[in-house]
Design a protein around this motif. Structure first.
Motif, short mmCIF file in Angstrom:
data_model
loop_
_atom_site.label_atom_id
_atom_site.label_comp_id
_atom_site.label_asym_id
_atom_site.label_seq_id
_atom_site.Cartn_x
_atom_site.Cartn_y
_atom_site.Cartn_z
N GLU A 68 -12.40 18.50 -35.00
CA GLU A 68 -13.08 17.31 -34.99
C GLU A 68 -13.96 16.67 -33.79
O GLU A 68 -15.05 16.04 -34.07
N ARG A 69 -13.51 16.89 -32.72
CA ARG A 69 -13.93 16.34 -31.74
C ARG A 69 -14.28 17.54 -30.50
O ARG A 69 -13.92 17.57 -29.45
N ARG A 70 -14.91 18.65 -31.06
CA ARG A 70 -15.40 19.70 -30.41
C ARG A 70 -15.71 19.58 -29.00
O ARG A 70 -15.14 20.11 -27.97
N PRO A 71 -16.83 18.89 -28.74
CA PRO A 71 -17.39 18.57 -27.29
C PRO A 71 -16.32 17.88 -26.42
O PRO A 71 -16.17 18.53 -25.26
N ALA A 72 -15.76 16.98 -26.88
CA ALA A 72 -14.88 16.34 -25.91
C ALA A 72 -13.40 17.39 -25.68
O ALA A 72 -13.00 17.27 -24.55
N PHE A 73 -13.03 18.02 -26.65
CA PHE A 73 -12.08 18.95 -26.52
C PHE A 73 -12.20 19.94 -25.54
O PHE A 73 -11.66 20.19 -24.66
N GLY A 119 -25.02 19.70 -18.54
CA GLY A 119 -25.27 18.40 -19.34
C GLY A 119 -24.48 18.59 -20.48
O GLY A 119 -24.15 17.61 -21.34
N GLU A 120 -24.82 19.70 -21.11
CA GLU A 120 -24.28 19.69 -22.80
C GLU A 120 -23.19 20.83 -22.66
O GLU A 120 -22.91 21.83 -22.21
N VAL A 121 -22.17 20.20 -23.40
CA VAL A 121 -21.00 21.00 -23.60
C VAL A 121 -21.21 21.95 -25.00
O VAL A 121 -20.63 23.13 -24.85
N LEU A 122 -21.80 21.59 -25.87
CA LEU A 122 -21.92 22.36 -27.21
C LEU A 122 -23.22 22.49 -27.55
O LEU A 122 -23.63 21.41 -28.12
N ALA A 123 -23.80 23.55 -27.90
CA ALA A 123 -25.06 23.77 -28.57
C ALA A 123 -24.99 24.68 -29.83
O ALA A 123 -23.87 25.54 -29.68
N GLU A 124 -25.65 24.51 -30.65
CA GLU A 124 -25.45 25.50 -31.98
C GLU A 124 -24.07 25.33 -32.27
O GLU A 124 -23.47 26.26 -32.53
N ASP A 125 -23.80 24.23 -33.00
CA ASP A 125 -22.55 23.94 -33.41
C ASP A 125 -22.01 24.39 -34.77
O ASP A 125 -21.65 23.90 -35.55
N THR A 126 -22.09 25.85 -34.72
CA THR A 126 -21.96 26.43 -35.99
C THR A 126 -21.09 27.82 -35.56
O THR A 126 -21.32 28.39 -34.33
N MET A 127 -20.29 28.36 -36.49
CA MET A 127 -19.52 29.37 -36.16
C MET A 127 -19.69 30.41 -37.11
O MET A 127 -19.87 30.23 -38.44
N PRO A 128 -20.11 31.68 -36.54
CA PRO A 128 -20.12 32.26 -35.29
C PRO A 128 -21.61 31.79 -34.67
O PRO A 128 -22.28 31.42 -35.41
N GLY A 129 -21.64 31.68 -33.49
CA GLY A 129 -23.02 31.48 -32.85
C GLY A 129 -23.02 30.26 -31.98
O GLY A 129 -23.86 30.01 -31.27
N ALA A 130 -21.93 29.48 -31.98
CA ALA A 130 -21.62 28.18 -31.12
C ALA A 130 -22.09 28.53 -29.72
O ALA A 130 -21.54 29.85 -29.21
N ALA A 131 -22.50 27.76 -28.82
CA ALA A 131 -22.77 27.92 -27.48
C ALA A 131 -21.92 26.89 -26.83
O ALA A 131 -22.51 25.81 -26.86
N PHE A 132 -20.99 27.33 -25.84
CA PHE A 132 -20.33 26.31 -25.15
C PHE A 132 -20.74 26.43 -23.71
O PHE A 132 -20.85 27.14 -23.12
N PHE A 133 -21.07 25.10 -23.23
CA PHE A 133 -21.42 24.90 -21.91
C PHE A 133 -22.92 25.81 -21.46
O PHE A 133 -22.80 26.64 -20.42
N PRO A 134 -23.87 25.55 -22.36
CA PRO A 134 -24.99 26.54 -22.23
C PRO A 134 -25.69 26.37 -20.60
O PRO A 134 -26.28 27.28 -20.38
#
Length: 114
Positions: free
Chosen positions: A47-52, A68-83
């Motif tokens: 529920e709180r992906r970026p904060a988590f 500056g960005e914690v989570l880009a492309e918030d879909t699985m598969p394919g999410a990009a964390f800390f791009p």
């Protein structure tokens, strides 16, 4: 026989001493939550992906720039964390200050180097 009871379960003292319990306390304080068990933490991680994941970075004391960005492309598969993150993986893996061995090499011919 289909017995669904676990063979062993940790007591409250063991649970309180785990890294997951320490992280849950850290995350609760940071986010103003009152999570009390793994299912609640798991739900919050969804529920709180970026904060988590930002909390994971900080709790684990990752050496580097989070970006500056914690989570880009918030879909699985394919999410990009800390791009935009920049870090040195080796620096993070070898940061312990203990005098122990960093690398142990064992070859197929039984040669070992430390």
């Amino acid at each position: 026989m289909n017995d669904s009871k676990p063979l062993w379960a940790p007591d409250a003292t063991h649970i309180e001493q785990t890294q997951m319990a320490r992280f849950m306390s850290f995350f609760n304080a940071r986010e103003g939550l009152a999570l009390h068990d793994y299912p609640a933490l798991h739900a919050a991680s969804i529920e709180r992906r970026p904060a988590f994941w930002s909390a994971i970075w900080d709790f684990c004391s990752v050496i580097g720039e989070k970006g500056g960005e914690v989570l880009a492309e918030d879909t699985m598969p394919g999410a990009a964390f800390f791009p935009q993150a920049r870090l040195n993986f080796a620096e993070n893996m070898l940061r312990e200050t203990a005098n122990g061995e960093a690398i142990i090499f064992r070859a197929e011919d039984k040669v070992e180097r430390r």
